[in-house]
Design a protein around this motif. Sequence first.
Motif, mmCIF file in Angstrom:
data_model
loop_
_atom_site.group_PDB
_atom_site.id
_atom_site.type_symbol
_atom_site.label_atom_id
_atom_site.label_comp_id
_atom_site.label_asym_id
_atom_site.label_seq_id
_atom_site.Cartn_x
_atom_site.Cartn_y
_atom_site.Cartn_z
ATOM 1 N N ALA A 99 0.831 -1.214 0.000
ATOM 2 C CA ALA A 99 0.000 0.000 0.000
ATOM 3 C C ALA A 99 0.862 1.258 0.000
ATOM 4 N N ARG A 100 1.937 1.260 0.772
ATOM 5 C CA ARG A 100 2.843 2.417 0.788
ATOM 6 C C ARG A 100 3.479 2.637 -0.577
ATOM 7 N N ALA A 101 3.934 1.566 -1.190
ATOM 8 C CA ALA A 101 4.571 1.678 -2.504
ATOM 9 C C ALA A 101 3.567 2.194 -3.539
ATOM 10 N N GLU A 102 2.349 1.734 -3.465
ATOM 11 C CA GLU A 102 1.326 2.179 -4.405
ATOM 12 C C GLU A 102 1.022 3.664 -4.214
ATOM 13 N N ARG A 103 0.923 4.109 -2.973
ATOM 14 C CA ARG A 103 0.687 5.528 -2.707
ATOM 15 C C ARG A 103 1.821 6.379 -3.240
ATOM 16 N N ARG A 104 3.046 5.922 -3.026
ATOM 17 C CA ARG A 104 4.215 6.657 -3.503
ATOM 18 C C ARG A 104 4.224 6.712 -5.027
ATOM 19 N N ARG A 105 3.865 5.612 -5.666
ATOM 20 C CA ARG A 105 3.848 5.557 -7.127
ATOM 21 C C ARG A 105 2.788 6.492 -7.698
#
Length: 59
Positions: free
Chosen positions: A29-35
Amino acid sequence: MPKRQRMRWWKLLGLAGLAGVAATGVVVARAERRRRAYTPEEIRDRLRERHAKAGDRPS
């Protein structure tokens, strides 16, 4: 090994598995938000930079 103790190990193993799945979900979820935080122009610029760097490498 008594039956009760074996069941306890399985429960602990199951709880550890659930904790691992939850932690993985948080990381994804963090990686998706950052992306998703990048604008399309920023993404294009980054891709062009990567392409230019890849072209500089000797084969």
